[in-house]
Design an enzyme around this catalytic site. Structure first.
Site, PDB file in Angstrom:
ATOM      1  N   ARG A 198      -0.665   7.124  61.966  1.00  0.00           N
ATOM      2  CA  ARG A 198      -1.965   7.009  62.644  1.00  0.00           C
ATOM      3  C   ARG A 198      -2.909   6.128  61.842  1.00  0.00           C
ATOM      4  NH1 ARG A 198      -4.646  12.381  64.089  1.00  0.00           N
ATOM      5  NH2 ARG A 198      -5.874  11.018  65.437  1.00  0.00           N
ATOM      6  N   CYS A 254     -11.057  12.117  59.029  1.00  0.00           N
ATOM      7  CA  CYS A 254      -9.755  12.294  59.680  1.00  0.00           C
ATOM      8  C   CYS A 254      -9.908  11.800  61.107  1.00  0.00           C
ATOM      9  CB  CYS A 254      -9.305  13.744  59.609  1.00  0.00           C
ATOM     10  SG  CYS A 254     -10.484  14.928  60.305  1.00  0.00           S
TER      11      CYS A 254
END
Length: 298
Positions: A198, A254
């Protein structure tokens, strides 16, 4: 005392009146699963707090997928559940501690230090033959007064400035322009807590845009734990974060401000003192068209 506690430690204090146990189980994409699991069985005496309904604000244009809850709203919710400023709180989940760490961070943000995370979560508690129940306790309301610690947060404007200066500084160093590079003040380090793919902009399934904030380095939050789900020791975490300078400020993000929290816990356990959260994280960052996006390895 460490921010995490063992199953044996909790068992020995299971019914102490000054303690509240909080079940934080939550499954992304299945918003009722955590509550249903709690109602089926939980640690005796535990109450339930929902990631979206209790530990986040409603989603809006900015702020990410899990915006921080309003401090006064959360304080009122805690008060209603019988949690006061003198209450010791032990949180658990079944997601490697990420939701419990969100509550751990939020309570400290509200000025409450007596909060801990159960090692191993609910499944290991049950597998260890520790007691479980479906009884939901009756709670006597208390008074929780928020003492917000704004220094624990970093906003999008600051993160943008740090990102731009980090990239600029890296460019100056790559050109061996020592004078330019040395003229740039020491900047906070941006840490991306998501999985490596990611961070690289691959296999993005939660947010509409893949990639990372330019200048950020990648430390996957699950790498702070052992294979059995327990947290790595302070010495192991110091080795894990050996590439970071303990004297520098660190800003952690995040996808939505949840899995950054276990990374913050791990950094503090490793001895880092100046660690802040970019609460909106990647899902907030990409809500601003002017924000740059990086892919691949920094």
């Amino acid at each position: 005392m460490d921010a995490t506690v063992s199953k044996r430690w909790l068992l020995a204090r299971l019914y102490e009146p000054e303690q509240t146990i909080v079940d934080c189980r939550f499954t992304l994409g299945q918003p009722k699963a955590g509550r249903d699991s709690y109602e089926q069985e939980h640690i005796p005496g535990a109450i339930y707090l929902d990631l979206k309904l209790d530990l986040s604000s409603p989603v809006s244009e900015h702020g990410g997928r899990h915006p921080l809850p309003d401090p006064e709203v959360l304080a009122a919710r805690l008060s209603k559940l019988g949690i006061g400023n003198d209450t010791r709180i032990v949180a658990y989940d079944d997601e490697n501690g990420m939701n419990a760490a969100r509550l751990w961070w939020l309570l400290r943000y509200l000025g409450h230090e007596q909060v801990f995370i159960l090692e191993g979560g609910f499944s290991q508690w049950k597998e260890g033959k520790y007691p479980v129940t479906d009884h939901q306790p009756v709670r006597v309301p208390s008074t929780f007064t928020a003492n917000v610690q704004p220094q624990m947060l970093a906003g999008v404007e600051e993160v943008r400035e740090v990102s731009e200066k980090t990239v600029s500084n890296a460019g100056a160093e790559s050109e061996s322009d020592v004078n330019v590079a040395s003229a740039v003040p020491v900047l906070p380090v941006l840490i991306d807590s998501r999985a490596n793919d990611r961070y690289h902009g691959q296999n993005e399934t939660l947010d509409p845009v893949g990639g990372h904030i330019p200048g950020a380095v990648n430390y996957f939050w699950k790498d702070t734990q052992n294979l059995d789900g327990s947290w790595r020791s302070a010495e192991q975490l110091e080795e894990h974060f050996a590439g970071l300078d303990k004297d520098r400020e660190i800003i952690v993000y995040c996808g939505s401000g949840v899995t950054a929290c276990p990374n913050i816990l791990a950094l503090e356990k490793a001895g880092f003192k100046n660690v802040r959260l970019y609460a909106g994280s990647w899902s907030d960052w990409i809500s601003y068209e002017q924000n740059a996006i990086a892919t691949g390895k920094e």
